[in-house]
Design a protein around this motif. Structure first.
Motif, PDB file in Angstrom:
ATOM      1  N   GLN A 160       0.817  -1.209   0.000  1.00  0.00           N
ATOM      2  CA  GLN A 160       0.000   0.000   0.000  1.00  0.00           C
ATOM      3  C   GLN A 160       0.855   1.265   0.000  1.00  0.00           C
ATOM      4  N   HIS A 161       1.801   1.356   0.925  1.00  0.00           N
ATOM      5  CA  HIS A 161       2.642   2.556   0.995  1.00  0.00           C
ATOM      6  C   HIS A 161       3.573   2.645  -0.208  1.00  0.00           C
ATOM      7  N   GLY A 162       4.067   1.492  -0.696  1.00  0.00           N
ATOM      8  CA  GLY A 162       4.902   1.512  -1.883  1.00  0.00           C
ATOM      9  C   GLY A 162       4.153   2.049  -3.095  1.00  0.00           C
ATOM     10  N   GLY A 163       2.894   1.635  -3.244  1.00  0.00           N
ATOM     11  CA  GLY A 163       2.070   2.156  -4.325  1.00  0.00           C
ATOM     12  C   GLY A 163       1.842   3.648  -4.194  1.00  0.00           C
ATOM     13  N   LYS A 164       1.675   4.100  -2.954  1.00  0.00           N
ATOM     14  CA  LYS A 164       1.458   5.520  -2.701  1.00  0.00           C
ATOM     15  C   LYS A 164       2.699   6.338  -3.067  1.00  0.00           C
ATOM     16  N   VAL A 165       3.884   5.798  -2.772  1.00  0.00           N
ATOM     17  CA  VAL A 165       5.125   6.477  -3.153  1.00  0.00           C
ATOM     18  C   VAL A 165       5.171   6.677  -4.663  1.00  0.00           C
ATOM     19  N   MET A 166       4.797   5.653  -5.412  1.00  0.00           N
ATOM     20  CA  MET A 166       4.802   5.750  -6.874  1.00  0.00           C
ATOM     21  C   MET A 166       3.800   6.779  -7.364  1.00  0.00           C
ATOM     22  N   ILE A 167       2.614   6.787  -6.766  1.00  0.00           N
ATOM     23  CA  ILE A 167       1.562   7.719  -7.199  1.00  0.00           C
ATOM     24  C   ILE A 167       1.996   9.166  -6.985  1.00  0.00           C
ATOM     25  N   PHE A 168       2.532   9.473  -5.814  1.00  0.00           N
ATOM     26  CA  PHE A 168       2.969  10.844  -5.552  1.00  0.00           C
ATOM     27  C   PHE A 168       4.210  11.200  -6.368  1.00  0.00           C
ATOM     28  N   GLY A 169       5.058  10.200  -6.648  1.00  0.00           N
ATOM     29  CA  GLY A 169       6.207  10.458  -7.503  1.00  0.00           C
ATOM     30  C   GLY A 169       5.789  10.836  -8.911  1.00  0.00           C
ATOM     31  N   LEU A 170       4.822  10.106  -9.445  1.00  0.00           N
ATOM     32  CA  LEU A 170       4.305  10.425 -10.782  1.00  0.00           C
ATOM     33  C   LEU A 170       3.603  11.776 -10.806  1.00  0.00           C
ATOM     34  N   ALA A 171       3.062  12.172  -9.636  1.00  0.00           N
ATOM     35  CA  ALA A 171       2.393  13.469  -9.551  1.00  0.00           C
ATOM     36  C   ALA A 171       3.389  14.617  -9.408  1.00  0.00           C
ATOM     37  N   GLY A 172       4.679  14.293  -9.269  1.00  0.00           N
ATOM     38  CA  GLY A 172       5.706  15.337  -9.272  1.00  0.00           C
ATOM     39  C   GLY A 172       6.302  15.682  -7.927  1.00  0.00           C
ATOM     40  N   PHE A 173       6.085  14.860  -6.906  1.00  0.00           N
ATOM     41  CA  PHE A 173       6.671  15.203  -5.608  1.00  0.00           C
ATOM     42  C   PHE A 173       8.189  15.030  -5.664  1.00  0.00           C
ATOM     43  N   PRO A 174       8.977  16.023  -5.172  1.00  0.00           N
ATOM     44  CA  PRO A 174      10.445  15.976  -5.268  1.00  0.00           C
ATOM     45  C   PRO A 174      11.081  15.152  -4.149  1.00  0.00           C
ATOM     46  N   TYR A 175      11.018  13.840  -4.265  1.00  0.00           N
ATOM     47  CA  TYR A 175      11.545  12.970  -3.208  1.00  0.00           C
ATOM     48  C   TYR A 175      13.033  13.195  -2.944  1.00  0.00           C
ATOM     49  N   SER A 176      13.796  13.508  -3.980  1.00  0.00           N
ATOM     50  CA  SER A 176      15.246  13.648  -3.809  1.00  0.00           C
ATOM     51  C   SER A 176      15.593  14.765  -2.823  1.00  0.00           C
ATOM     52  N   ASP A 177      14.753  15.792  -2.742  1.00  0.00           N
ATOM     53  CA  ASP A 177      15.012  16.889  -1.817  1.00  0.00           C
ATOM     54  C   ASP A 177      14.889  16.452  -0.359  1.00  0.00           C
ATOM     55  N   TRP A 178      14.166  15.373  -0.142  1.00  0.00           N
ATOM     56  CA  TRP A 178      13.899  14.913   1.217  1.00  0.00           C
ATOM     57  C   TRP A 178      14.729  13.680   1.587  1.00  0.00           C
ATOM     58  N   LEU A 179      15.710  13.343   0.754  1.00  0.00           N
ATOM     59  CA  LEU A 179      16.461  12.100   0.937  1.00  0.00           C
ATOM     60  C   LEU A 179      17.169  11.986   2.299  1.00  0.00           C
ATOM     61  N   PRO A 180      17.854  13.017   2.796  1.00  0.00           N
ATOM     62  CA  PRO A 180      18.536  12.862   4.099  1.00  0.00           C
ATOM     63  C   PRO A 180      17.578  12.485   5.232  1.00  0.00           C
ATOM     64  N   LEU A 181      16.459  13.175   5.314  1.00  0.00           N
ATOM     65  CA  LEU A 181      15.485  12.875   6.366  1.00  0.00           C
ATOM     66  C   LEU A 181      14.899  11.485   6.182  1.00  0.00           C
ATOM     67  N   MET A 182      14.526  11.129   4.962  1.00  0.00           N
ATOM     68  CA  MET A 182      13.912   9.826   4.724  1.00  0.00           C
ATOM     69  C   MET A 182      14.875   8.692   5.018  1.00  0.00           C
ATOM     70  N   ALA A 183      16.142   8.831   4.594  1.00  0.00           N
ATOM     71  CA  ALA A 183      17.123   7.761   4.804  1.00  0.00           C
ATOM     72  C   ALA A 183      17.383   7.545   6.296  1.00  0.00           C
ATOM     73  N   THR A 184      17.518   8.625   7.053  1.00  0.00           N
ATOM     74  CA  THR A 184      17.785   8.500   8.484  1.00  0.00           C
ATOM     75  C   THR A 184      16.575   7.923   9.214  1.00  0.00           C
ATOM     76  N   ALA A 185      15.380   8.396   8.850  1.00  0.00           N
ATOM     77  CA  ALA A 185      14.160   7.889   9.475  1.00  0.00           C
ATOM     78  C   ALA A 185      13.938   6.417   9.133  1.00  0.00           C
ATOM     79  N   LEU A 186      14.317   6.004   7.914  1.00  0.00           N
ATOM     80  CA  LEU A 186      14.206   4.596   7.522  1.00  0.00           C
ATOM     81  C   LEU A 186      15.128   3.721   8.365  1.00  0.00           C
ATOM     82  N   ALA A 187      16.359   4.174   8.559  1.00  0.00           N
ATOM     83  CA  ALA A 187      17.310   3.407   9.373  1.00  0.00           C
ATOM     84  C   ALA A 187      16.821   3.294  10.809  1.00  0.00           C
ATOM     85  N   ALA A 188      16.311   4.404  11.347  1.00  0.00           N
ATOM     86  CA  ALA A 188      15.780   4.388  12.713  1.00  0.00           C
ATOM     87  C   ALA A 188      14.559   3.475  12.796  1.00  0.00           C
TER      88      ALA A 188
END
Length: 249
Positions: free
Chosen positions: A179-207
């Protein structure tokens, strides 16, 4: 989708999000629910509104994938297959109307369903393919608007009599990974700039993975009867929180 570049988050805000990701993942790994709502509530207070659901989706994809991976032998793949088929339909429909519905109405709907499954008349839920496909479609549609629909999925799976606590948490984790993986794809196709949020996402993923590892260790030590009572209490509390969120908006 509005272009949402990552702001300069303060150190305290960055640390808070990562700590909550750790705690939320531990809670979810132990009880199947709670962590997603805790994290999205925290992000809502610290991140720009348009970034909350997409960033939350990335972190929760990793958290749930880690949970189902650690408990892989307990996943019910029959349910996952039909859930995925339904989620695809829900995602396609939801993508057409994303952000055009009132989140308060959706939160109240989820809260009402949870309370009914936990406190309403006891009856056997359908367990056939059409029911799980419908559940996948509805939950995927809902999560695009309210961010965390884990309680909806858990409320359904908790009514399957033959499910142990490990099967419940592992299968719910696999469902929410899709479900969440599909949501990531949907918002990515809609133009959300995931790369700008990479440091926060990577650290939060590890935690989050560290929290998931801790939570699965706790799960193995919990008594089954206690787990069921605690799950009902947590579901009820989350439903009450959803009602509060709906009316506070």
């Amino acid at each position: 989708m509005v272009d949402v570049a990552a702001p300069e988050l303060g150190t305290l805000a960055f640390v808070i999000v990562c700590v909550v990701s750790f705690l939320g993942s531990a809670i979810t790994a132990a009880f199947s629910i709670g962590g997603g709502l805790l994290l999205i509530g925290t992000m809502s207070a610290l991140l720009p509104p348009a970034a909350v659901i997409p960033v939350h989706a990335v972190v929760m994809t990793g958290s749930n994938a880690g949970r189902s991976g650690l408990l892989l032998s307990h996943v019910d793949w029959r349910i996952i297959g039909w859930f995925a088929a339904g989620a695809l339909v829900g995602g396609i429909v939801g993508a057409q109307v994303v952000l055009s519905l009132d989140p308060s109405i959706l939160r109240l709907s989820i809260a009402g369903f949870i309370l009914f499954t936990q406190w309403g008349p006891k009856f056997a839920l359908p367990t056939g393919a059409p029911f799980f496909a419908l559940a996948g479609s509805l939950s995927m549609f809902l999560t695009l608007f309210v961010g965390a629909s884990g309680p909806f999925i858990t409320a359904i799976l908790s009514r399957i009599p033959e499910f142990s606590r490990q099967a419940l948490i592992a299968t719910a984790g696999a469902c929410m990974t899709l479900q969440h993986g599909g949501k990531v794809m949907i918002f990515g196709l809609a133009g959300f700039p995931y790369s700008d949020w990479l440091p926060l996402m990577a650290t939060a993923l590890a935690a989050g993975f560290a929290g998931t590892f801790l939570g699965t260790r706790i799960l193995k030590r919990i008594d089954e009867a206690f787990f069921r009572k605690a799950l009902k209490a947590v579901l009820t509390a989350l439903a009450a929180w959803l009602v509060w969120l709906a009316f506070s908006e």
